[in-house]
Write an enzyme that holds these catalytic residues in place. Structure first.
Site, PDB file in Angstrom:
ATOM      1  N   TYR A 241       4.207  -9.214  -0.218  1.00 50.03           N
ATOM      2  CA  TYR A 241       4.982 -10.456  -0.044  1.00 50.03           C
ATOM      3  C   TYR A 241       3.665 -11.785   0.247  1.00 50.03           C
ATOM      4  CZ  TYR A 241       9.160  -7.625  -0.645  1.00 50.03           C
ATOM      5  OH  TYR A 241       9.938  -6.881  -1.127  1.00 50.03           O
TER       6      TYR A 241
ATOM      7  N   GLU B 283      14.260 -10.032   3.202  1.00 51.48           N
ATOM      8  CA  GLU B 283      14.059  -9.408   4.300  1.00 51.48           C
ATOM      9  C   GLU B 283      13.144  -8.176   3.895  1.00 51.48           C
ATOM     10  OE1 GLU B 283      17.633  -9.637   3.990  1.00 51.48           O
ATOM     11  OE2 GLU B 283      17.803 -11.593   5.219  1.00 51.48           O
TER      12      GLU B 283
HETATM   13  C1  LIG Z   1       6.002  -2.453  -2.159  1.00 48.42           C
HETATM   14  C2  LIG Z   1       5.732  -2.081  -3.631  1.00 48.42           C
HETATM   15  C3  LIG Z   1       6.917  -2.771  -4.279  1.00 48.42           C
HETATM   16  C4  LIG Z   1       4.343  -2.497  -3.891  1.00 48.42           C
HETATM   17  O1  LIG Z   1       4.196  -2.380  -5.315  1.00 48.42           O
HETATM   18  P1  LIG Z   1       2.865  -1.827  -5.935  1.00 48.42           P
HETATM   19  O2  LIG Z   1       3.008  -2.055  -7.332  1.00 48.42           O
HETATM   20  O3  LIG Z   1       2.441  -0.452  -5.204  1.00 48.42           O
HETATM   21  O4  LIG Z   1       1.773  -2.964  -5.177  1.00 48.42           O
HETATM   22  P2  LIG Z   1       0.485  -3.648  -5.954  1.00 48.42           P
HETATM   23  O5  LIG Z   1      -0.317  -2.568  -6.481  1.00 48.42           O
HETATM   24  O6  LIG Z   1       0.689  -4.577  -6.787  1.00 48.42           O
HETATM   25  O7  LIG Z   1      -0.243  -4.213  -4.790  1.00 48.42           O
HETATM   26  C5  LIG Z   1      -0.208  -5.745  -4.487  1.00 48.42           C
HETATM   27  C6  LIG Z   1      -0.467  -5.989  -2.896  1.00 48.42           C
HETATM   28  O8  LIG Z   1       0.551  -5.301  -2.265  1.00 48.42           O
HETATM   29  C7  LIG Z   1      -0.273  -4.739  -1.047  1.00 48.42           C
HETATM   30  N1  LIG Z   1      -0.155  -3.289  -1.024  1.00 48.42           N
HETATM   31  C8  LIG Z   1       0.293  -2.515  -1.956  1.00 48.42           C
HETATM   32  N2  LIG Z   1       0.558  -0.983  -1.516  1.00 48.42           N
HETATM   33  C9  LIG Z   1      -0.050  -1.110  -0.597  1.00 48.42           C
HETATM   34  C10 LIG Z   1      -0.265  -0.332   0.542  1.00 48.42           C
HETATM   35  N3  LIG Z   1       0.065   1.136   0.479  1.00 48.42           N
HETATM   36  N4  LIG Z   1      -0.919  -0.534   1.688  1.00 48.42           N
HETATM   37  C11 LIG Z   1      -1.047  -1.821   2.144  1.00 48.42           C
HETATM   38  N5  LIG Z   1      -0.723  -2.785   1.254  1.00 48.42           N
HETATM   39  C12 LIG Z   1      -0.424  -2.403  -0.172  1.00 48.42           C
HETATM   40  C13 LIG Z   1      -1.733  -5.277  -1.142  1.00 48.42           C
HETATM   41  O9  LIG Z   1      -1.807  -6.389  -0.612  1.00 48.42           O
HETATM   42  C14 LIG Z   1      -1.745  -5.302  -2.784  1.00 48.42           C
HETATM   43  O10 LIG Z   1      -2.991  -5.960  -2.946  1.00 48.42           O
HETATM   44  P3  LIG Z   1      -4.360  -5.701  -3.161  1.00 48.42           P
HETATM   45  O11 LIG Z   1      -4.338  -4.593  -4.158  1.00 48.42           O
HETATM   46  O12 LIG Z   1      -5.211  -6.839  -3.542  1.00 48.42           O
HETATM   47  O13 LIG Z   1      -4.498  -5.114  -1.699  1.00 48.42           O
HETATM   48  C15 LIG Z   1       5.722  -0.469  -3.707  1.00 48.42           C
HETATM   49  O14 LIG Z   1       4.888   0.011  -2.738  1.00 48.42           O
HETATM   50  C16 LIG Z   1       7.071  -0.084  -3.568  1.00 48.42           C
HETATM   51  O15 LIG Z   1       8.005   0.129  -4.504  1.00 48.42           O
HETATM   52  N6  LIG Z   1       7.545   0.552  -2.351  1.00 48.42           N
HETATM   53  C17 LIG Z   1       8.708   1.071  -1.790  1.00 48.42           C
HETATM   54  C18 LIG Z   1       9.953   0.269  -1.861  1.00 48.42           C
HETATM   55  C19 LIG Z   1       9.716  -0.865  -1.091  1.00 48.42           C
HETATM   56  O16 LIG Z   1       9.234  -0.887   0.053  1.00 48.42           O
HETATM   57  N7  LIG Z   1      10.343  -2.262  -1.573  1.00 48.42           N
HETATM   58  C20 LIG Z   1      10.204  -3.468  -0.722  1.00 48.42           C
HETATM   59  C21 LIG Z   1      11.400  -3.427   0.104  1.00 48.42           C
HETATM   60  S1  LIG Z   1      11.669  -5.052   1.066  1.00 48.42           S
END
Ligand SMILES: CC(C)(COP(=O)(O)OP(=O)(O)OC[C@H]1O[C@@H](n2cnc3c(N)ncnc32)[C@H](O)[C@@H]1OP(=O)(O)O)[C@@H](O)C(=O)NCCC(=O)NCCS
Length: 152
Positions: free
Chosen positions: A120, A108
């Protein structure tokens, strides 16, 4: 800066909980409590640390349930975000789960969590439903988008 080839996934240990909790509080608007991590470890859930040279980059908690596994929590430390590590961690999780008995991963995600929703979808998850008012939010409640990734 470490590259993704320097990264490793290992089991979360009880002594990691302080550091995981600190990271959780750094990245989540409504963070898990210490008790939720303790319960996950005590229940034998798949609790993983993603690290580079012993620095914690991220973590994930997955709950196995018969032929599916529920991704309950995932986070990447703020300093490491936006560099592809979340995507890579999800790919490792998919590999781990497809080597086991599981047929799908479900999760979720808050509708307002645009980064996680995009992550995702990029990782091949698709929306299968909505749980109305599932999460507490700053102004009341918020829907959860339910997503799945088919492993088989
Ligand atoms: C969500 C999270 C895990 C993403 O991790 P990340 O290492 O920053 O993500 P990545 O660099 O691997 O990015 C992969 C894809 O995610 C998406 N993405 C990542 N950050 C984003 C942002 N700030 N805004 C929009 N899309 C984003 C994009 O699709 C990206 O692909 P792209 O670089 O080709 O555009 C991280 O932001 C996080 O820890 N957030 C807080 C905790 C959280 O929300 N967990 C999920 C709860 S369900």
């Amino acid at each position: 800066m470490s590259s993704q080839t320097d990264m490793q996934l290992r089991d979360m240990l009880w002594e990691d909980v302080d550091a995981v909790l600190a990271l959780e509080q750094q990245v989540h608007s409504h963070p898990w409590t210490r008790g939720m991590f303790n319960d996950s470890l005590a229940s034998g859930y798949l609790c993983k640390i993603y690290e580079a040279a012993h620095e914690m980059v991220g973590y994930a908690v997955l709950m196995p349930a018969l032929d599916e596994v529920h991704l309950l929590d995932i986070g990447i430390a703020r300093a490491w975000q936006g560099k592809g590590f979340g995507y890579e961690l999800l790919n490792i999780i998919k590999e781990l789960c497809s080597g086991a008995r599981f047929e799908r991963i479900i999760l979720e995600v808050r509708r307002s969590n645009l980064a996680a929703n995009a992550l995702y979808r990029k990782a091949g998850f698709s929306e299968i439903g909505v749980r109305r008012s599932y999460y507490p939010a700053d102004n009341g409640r918020e829907d959860a988008i339910v997503m799945e990734y088919k492993l088989k």
